[in-house]
Design a protein around this motif. Sequence first.
Motif, PDB file in Angstrom:
ATOM      1  N   ASN A 226       0.023 -18.123  -3.445  1.00 58.82           N
ATOM      2  CA  ASN A 226       1.112 -18.821  -4.013  1.00 58.82           C
ATOM      3  C   ASN A 226       2.396 -18.361  -3.994  1.00 58.82           C
ATOM      4  N   ASN A 227       2.507 -17.089  -3.855  1.00 58.03           N
ATOM      5  CA  ASN A 227       4.100 -16.433  -4.128  1.00 58.03           C
ATOM      6  C   ASN A 227       4.288 -15.475  -3.002  1.00 58.03           C
ATOM      7  N   ARG A 228       3.537 -15.077  -2.236  1.00 59.23           N
ATOM      8  CA  ARG A 228       3.614 -13.994  -1.294  1.00 59.23           C
ATOM      9  C   ARG A 228       4.598 -12.748  -1.843  1.00 59.23           C
ATOM     10  N   ASN A 229       3.797 -12.168  -2.673  1.00 52.79           N
ATOM     11  CA  ASN A 229       4.451 -11.178  -3.535  1.00 52.79           C
ATOM     12  C   ASN A 229       3.584  -9.901  -3.064  1.00 52.79           C
ATOM     13  N   VAL A 230       4.576  -8.837  -2.565  1.00 50.70           N
ATOM     14  CA  VAL A 230       3.846  -7.771  -2.067  1.00 50.70           C
ATOM     15  C   VAL A 230       3.278  -6.884  -3.307  1.00 50.70           C
ATOM     16  N   ARG A 231       3.574  -6.952  -4.495  1.00 49.39           N
ATOM     17  CA  ARG A 231       3.055  -6.442  -5.430  1.00 49.39           C
ATOM     18  C   ARG A 231       1.487  -6.696  -5.473  1.00 49.39           C
ATOM     19  N   ASN A 232       1.218  -7.859  -5.368  1.00 51.08           N
ATOM     20  CA  ASN A 232      -0.281  -8.268  -5.033  1.00 51.08           C
ATOM     21  C   ASN A 232      -0.928  -7.316  -3.815  1.00 51.08           C
ATOM     22  N   LEU A 233      -0.399  -7.267  -2.812  1.00 51.51           N
ATOM     23  CA  LEU A 233      -0.849  -6.161  -1.742  1.00 51.51           C
ATOM     24  C   LEU A 233      -1.101  -4.867  -2.236  1.00 51.51           C
ATOM     25  N   VAL A 234      -0.248  -4.658  -3.352  1.00 47.52           N
ATOM     26  CA  VAL A 234      -0.285  -3.205  -3.708  1.00 47.52           C
ATOM     27  C   VAL A 234      -1.550  -3.081  -4.751  1.00 47.52           C
ATOM     28  N   ASN A 235      -1.518  -4.049  -5.520  1.00 44.92           N
ATOM     29  CA  ASN A 235      -2.732  -4.011  -6.421  1.00 44.92           C
ATOM     30  C   ASN A 235      -4.123  -4.038  -5.794  1.00 44.92           C
ATOM     31  N   LEU A 236      -4.237  -4.891  -4.704  1.00 46.82           N
ATOM     32  CA  LEU A 236      -5.216  -5.078  -3.841  1.00 46.82           C
ATOM     33  C   LEU A 236      -5.860  -3.708  -3.103  1.00 46.82           C
ATOM     34  N   HIS A 237      -4.710  -3.085  -2.834  1.00 49.29           N
ATOM     35  CA  HIS A 237      -5.091  -1.690  -2.164  1.00 49.29           C
ATOM     36  C   HIS A 237      -5.567  -0.854  -3.260  1.00 49.29           C
ATOM     37  N   ASN A 238      -5.132  -0.785  -4.258  1.00 54.10           N
ATOM     38  CA  ASN A 238      -5.692   0.170  -5.395  1.00 54.10           C
ATOM     39  C   ASN A 238      -7.023  -0.182  -5.716  1.00 54.10           C
TER      40      ASN A 238
ATOM     41  N   ARG B 283       6.816  -3.978   4.528  1.00 55.37           N
ATOM     42  CA  ARG B 283       7.010  -3.731   5.875  1.00 55.37           C
ATOM     43  C   ARG B 283       6.648  -5.378   6.257  1.00 55.37           C
ATOM     44  N   SER B 284       5.726  -6.058   5.926  1.00 52.79           N
ATOM     45  CA  SER B 284       5.491  -7.334   6.294  1.00 52.79           C
ATOM     46  C   SER B 284       4.817  -8.031   5.158  1.00 52.79           C
ATOM     47  N   ARG B 285       4.237  -9.437   5.255  1.00 57.29           N
ATOM     48  CA  ARG B 285       3.662  -9.986   3.962  1.00 57.29           C
ATOM     49  C   ARG B 285       2.139  -9.537   3.954  1.00 57.29           C
ATOM     50  N   LYS B 286       1.737  -8.822   4.995  1.00 58.01           N
ATOM     51  CA  LYS B 286       0.211  -8.663   5.213  1.00 58.01           C
ATOM     52  C   LYS B 286       0.072  -6.940   5.068  1.00 58.01           C
ATOM     53  N   LYS B 287       1.046  -6.250   5.307  1.00 57.18           N
ATOM     54  CA  LYS B 287       0.746  -4.773   5.580  1.00 57.18           C
ATOM     55  C   LYS B 287       2.040  -3.925   4.553  1.00 57.18           C
ATOM     56  N   LEU B 288       1.652  -2.837   4.262  1.00 58.03           N
ATOM     57  CA  LEU B 288       2.183  -1.585   3.437  1.00 58.03           C
ATOM     58  C   LEU B 288       2.518  -0.702   4.270  1.00 58.03           C
ATOM     59  N   ARG B 289       3.712  -0.052   4.005  1.00 63.23           N
ATOM     60  CA  ARG B 289       4.280   1.179   4.913  1.00 63.23           C
ATOM     61  C   ARG B 289       4.917   2.274   3.738  1.00 63.23           C
ATOM     62  N   ARG B 290       4.555   3.433   3.978  1.00 63.23           N
ATOM     63  CA  ARG B 290       5.149   4.599   2.992  1.00 63.23           C
ATOM     64  C   ARG B 290       6.681   4.690   3.324  1.00 63.23           C
ATOM     65  N   ARG B 291       7.223   4.678   1.983  1.00 62.75           N
ATOM     66  CA  ARG B 291       8.646   4.676   2.073  1.00 62.75           C
ATOM     67  C   ARG B 291       9.141   6.375   2.214  1.00 62.75           C
ATOM     68  N   GLN B 292       9.947   6.488   3.371  1.00 62.69           N
ATOM     69  CA  GLN B 292      10.379   7.748   3.400  1.00 62.69           C
ATOM     70  C   GLN B 292      11.992   7.818   3.887  1.00 62.69           C
ATOM     71  N   LYS B 293      12.388   8.771   3.952  1.00 60.75           N
ATOM     72  CA  LYS B 293      13.948   9.153   4.241  1.00 60.75           C
ATOM     73  C   LYS B 293      14.134   8.599   5.829  1.00 60.75           C
ATOM     74  N   ARG B 294      15.404   7.814   5.871  1.00 61.22           N
ATOM     75  CA  ARG B 294      15.815   7.228   7.123  1.00 61.22           C
ATOM     76  C   ARG B 294      15.070   6.092   7.551  1.00 61.22           C
ATOM     77  N   HIS B 295      14.170   5.509   6.645  1.00 62.75           N
ATOM     78  CA  HIS B 295      13.419   4.358   6.683  1.00 62.75           C
ATOM     79  C   HIS B 295      12.494   4.671   7.694  1.00 62.75           C
ATOM     80  N   ARG B 296      11.782   5.873   8.136  1.00 55.46           N
ATOM     81  CA  ARG B 296      10.883   5.850   8.942  1.00 55.46           C
ATOM     82  C   ARG B 296       9.626   5.470   8.047  1.00 55.46           C
ATOM     83  N   LYS B 297       8.826   4.812   8.785  1.00 53.95           N
ATOM     84  CA  LYS B 297       7.524   4.094   8.317  1.00 53.95           C
ATOM     85  C   LYS B 297       6.340   4.872   8.669  1.00 53.95           C
TER      86      LYS B 297
END
Length: 371
Positions: A198-210, A267-281
């Motif tokens: 319904n909302n395309r919320n990245v938080r839901n992807l994080v919760n699904l991963h955990n 990173r997108s609506r379907k995938k997550l990437r680690r947050r690091q310096k210089r925006h390196r994923k």
Amino acid sequence: MPIMMKCYPRRSSRKIHLLLFVWTLILLLKTSEAISIGSWMYLGMSSLTQPLHDSSTCNHIPFLVNQQQEVCKRNPQSMMCIGHGARKGISECQYQFKYERWNCTTHRSPSVFGKLLEKGTKETAFIHAIASAGVVHAVTLSCSDGNLTDCSCDMSLQGNTVEKNTNWRWGGCSDNIKYGLWFGQTFVDAPEITQHKNNRNVRNLVNLHNNKVGRQIIEENMAIRCRCHGVSGSCAVKSCWRSMPSFRKIGDVLKSKYESSIEVGPRSRKKLRRRQKRHRKIRIPDNMLVHMHRSPNFCQTDSRKGILGTRGRACEKYSDDGADSCTMLCCGRGYNTKVEKTVTRCHCKFYWCCKVKCKTCVTKQDVHTCK
């Protein structure tokens, strides 16, 4: 295999408990401003003490999404196991964090953990993982105990030998982890999937991963237990089966993953990437907990965020700067010390016949509490 408590008792006035359960949920729902994503966890704190035998009752549990209601209708008895699993998760969370600044505080409301679940913090990651693991653990044990009509223990490996020239074979009745994982994913992930559509919320992807991490930890820690056979216990042949780890072990593993939780960004609506310096994923490991927001300051009371603070919490004066030390737990505010006296019976002796005489012992103990 160890004897475990069943998800529900077999005797009692079921109708009274059922009506009390539904009435309590509806009353709390009306008095609550909003229901959070984790509301199904309230089954672990509700007054439901008997299995549901009428599938129409599932429609009256207001905080379940459509897919969860369908699960309830197909197997109403499973709701007892879900509630038992949620209780296991909440109890283990409180054990693992009993000496931390945040001690897994719960609230008597359908949101269970209050406003904490509104942010994607490390604490929220642990809550989702341990609750997900709790459902899998409870449902799988219930299958082995024969309490659910849709599953039983796993006998698919029975009679098979592992390798030639080995003295053991698969036997007994293994824990049906496959069904537990499927059921846990179907029920626990349903609210996150619904909201993400319904909302395309990245938080839901994080919760699904955990949620997935919590389930994976159980599967990765399945153990092989064996029983010996042979003349006079010679153990010429052993029958072995797969058994789940204790839930305390699951809590210990997830607590270590909480400590090393990875901060991620979209990173997108379907995938997550680690947050690091210089925006390196960098792609995150599948078995690590992830979070999006930094944890709040749990030192001071903040009613707006639902934080109780650490004032009045007991601490250890001589702890070496551990989580339970007065230095850490009191956040530098200092602590109060009082002496508590405990009176007990001691040095008891038996006199023939037939008296027991004891002395009274008084012990004193310093108790330190945060200012």
